[in-house]
Design an enzyme around this catalytic site. Structure first.
Site, PDB file in Angstrom:
ATOM      1  N   GLU A  91      -1.435  13.548  -5.130  1.00 50.22           N
ATOM      2  CA  GLU A  91      -2.678  13.451  -5.896  1.00 50.22           C
ATOM      3  C   GLU A  91      -3.890  13.442  -4.969  1.00 50.22           C
ATOM      4  OE1 GLU A  91      -0.657  10.632  -9.335  1.00 50.22           O
ATOM      5  OE2 GLU A  91      -2.271   9.861  -8.084  1.00 50.22           O
ATOM      6  N   CYS A 104     -10.796  11.502  -2.437  1.00 48.48           N
ATOM      7  CA  CYS A 104      -9.770  10.555  -2.000  1.00 48.48           C
ATOM      8  C   CYS A 104      -8.490  11.354  -1.774  1.00 48.48           C
ATOM      9  CB  CYS A 104      -9.567   9.476  -3.057  1.00 48.48           C
ATOM     10  SG  CYS A 104      -8.299   8.263  -2.636  1.00 48.48           S
ATOM     11  N   CYS A 111       4.832   6.137  -1.465  1.00 50.40           N
ATOM     12  CA  CYS A 111       4.481   5.078  -0.517  1.00 50.40           C
ATOM     13  C   CYS A 111       5.616   4.065  -0.458  1.00 50.40           C
ATOM     14  CB  CYS A 111       3.188   4.392  -0.960  1.00 50.40           C
ATOM     15  SG  CYS A 111       2.573   3.157   0.213  1.00 50.40           S
ATOM     16  N   CYS A 115       3.331  -2.619  -2.634  1.00 49.29           N
ATOM     17  CA  CYS A 115       2.300  -3.478  -3.229  1.00 49.29           C
ATOM     18  C   CYS A 115       2.513  -3.560  -4.744  1.00 49.29           C
ATOM     19  CB  CYS A 115       0.916  -2.935  -2.921  1.00 49.29           C
ATOM     20  SG  CYS A 115       0.558  -2.809  -1.148  1.00 49.29           S
ATOM     21  N   CYS A 118       0.384  -1.300  -7.387  1.00 51.55           N
ATOM     22  CA  CYS A 118       0.160   0.113  -7.113  1.00 51.55           C
ATOM     23  C   CYS A 118       1.258   0.989  -7.703  1.00 51.55           C
ATOM     24  CB  CYS A 118       0.080   0.335  -5.602  1.00 51.55           C
ATOM     25  SG  CYS A 118      -0.308   2.039  -5.155  1.00 51.55           S
ATOM     26  N   CYS A 337      -4.196   5.768  -7.812  1.00 51.78           N
ATOM     27  CA  CYS A 337      -3.284   6.674  -7.136  1.00 51.78           C
ATOM     28  C   CYS A 337      -1.845   6.436  -7.582  1.00 51.78           C
ATOM     29  CB  CYS A 337      -3.411   6.541  -5.616  1.00 51.78           C
ATOM     30  SG  CYS A 337      -3.095   4.899  -4.970  1.00 51.78           S
TER      31      CYS A 337
END
Length: 349
Positions: A91, A104, A111, A115, A118, A337
């Site tokens: 993205e 961005c 990832c 977290c 997220c 994201c």
């Protein structure tokens, strides 16, 4: 075939050596790829036809395809899902700000930081992106902006999309150098912000690179136990070490560090956390960016009320911290994201 998108001019010269062409051809090809939107050699009309045909046999200009696009109702935010040749999708978000066009970019597909707030972490990390794949996000959007408006361009870049930039260090630093070159976007380092969850050794490395990009640290909690709950990477790189490294970055570069703080209702937005945050950052060359959480359907975390957000902000201001509250953009298109990529992954199982 050898993909040349993402090469520096010097690397292009090396790739062109077998064709026995003058050195200036590398500059022409770079200009076509990075500034004129060329996706094939055939469009490079100032190259001899024979050379164009020969290059097309051996070399590839790797550009992602736009697989999906979402535009916010106010027209200020556009989210793209870009797909590379191997099917990997990432993205990229365009935000039309009063001070110019900001994008961005993602540095990894997915990832691995884990977290809890997220969406990018839900499917883990698929792979790192190359410096060319990161640059391609910026070039793709710049090409679109030029089509929309004469002179349209990307003004600022934040490395704050999917992935942890400092876990893909070499490619990210290569991108920072390349996007700065006049034959690409010619972007000033001070117009670039890199966001990290706190990869301590590489914060020190970045400070030594001599490229004064702005550093943004995802903080999200002012003490060790709570931050570890929110951000598991904190167990590997403890909060005190992260803040110490960020302070060293500010000292070395003279650049103010921004601490990103996502406000999560009744988790990290109380009086105790506000007091601890003041104590933690007192005397630092730093500012705090408060971010009311953008809810993710797969998570059960909620946004605080406006009164709680306002109270937290005012408490920090009264204690002489520099504070901003991030202006919400793209909430109606799930601009946080990872959300569009996750939708794509679900639909393509």
């Amino acid at each position: 075939m050898n993909d040349i998108f993402g090469m520096t001019k010097e690397e292009l010269q090396e790739s062109l050596a077998p064709y026995r062409v003058p050195g200036y051809r590398a500059g022409q090809i770079a200009e076509w790829m990075y500034q004129k939107g060329a996706k094939t050699f055939d469009s490079m009309t100032n190259l001899p036809r024979g050379l164009r045909d020969a290059l097309a046999q051996d070399l590839l200009i790797g550009r992602p395809e736009i697989r999906d696009r979402l535009d916010s109702r106010d027209g200020k935010t556009t989210k793209f899902l870009l797909e590379y040749r191997d099917g990997t999708a990432v993205e990229t978000v365009l935000m039309r700000q009063p001070y110019g066009n900001s994008i961005c970019v993602s540095t990894q597909a997915g990832c691995s930081m884990g977290c809890i707030f997220c969406a990018s972490t839900l499917h883990g990390r698929a792979r790192d992106l190359s410096q060319g794949e990161i640059l391609a996000q910026a070039v793709t959007i710049q090409d679109m902006l030029k089509e929309e408006t004469p002179g349209g361009k990307v003004d600022t870049v934040v490395l704050m999309g999917s992935g942890e930039p400092l876990m893909n260090y070499d490619a990210v630093v290569g991108f920072l150098h390349l996007v700065h070159e006049p034959y690409t976007l010619g972007l000033g380092y001070r117009n670039i912000t890199l966001s990290t969850s706190g990869i301590v050794p590489n914060i020190y490395r970045l400070a030594d690179e001599g490229i004064p990009v702005s550093l943004s640290v995802s903080l999200h909690a002012p003490e060790q136990e709570l931050r570890s709950k929110i951000m598991p990477i904190n167990r590997r790189y403890p909060l005190a070490d992260v803040v110490r490294a960020a302070g060293a970055y500010a000292d070395k570069t003279g650049r103010r560090v921004t601490y990103e703080y996502i406000l999560i209702d009744h988790l990290n937005d109380g009086a105790k956390q506000a007091e601890e945050l003041v104590h933690l950052l007192k005397g630092q060359l730093a500012s705090v960016n408060l971010i009311p959480i953008n809810p993710v359907p797969e998570r059960s975390l909620m946004r605080p009320s406006k009164s709680r957000i306002d109270w937290f902000e005012q408490f920090l201001l009264r204690h002489h911290l520099t504070v901003t509250v991030r202006r919400e953009m793209g909430t109606d298109i799930q601009a946080a994201c990872g959300q569009l990529r996750n939708k794509h992954l679900r639909e393509n199982k």
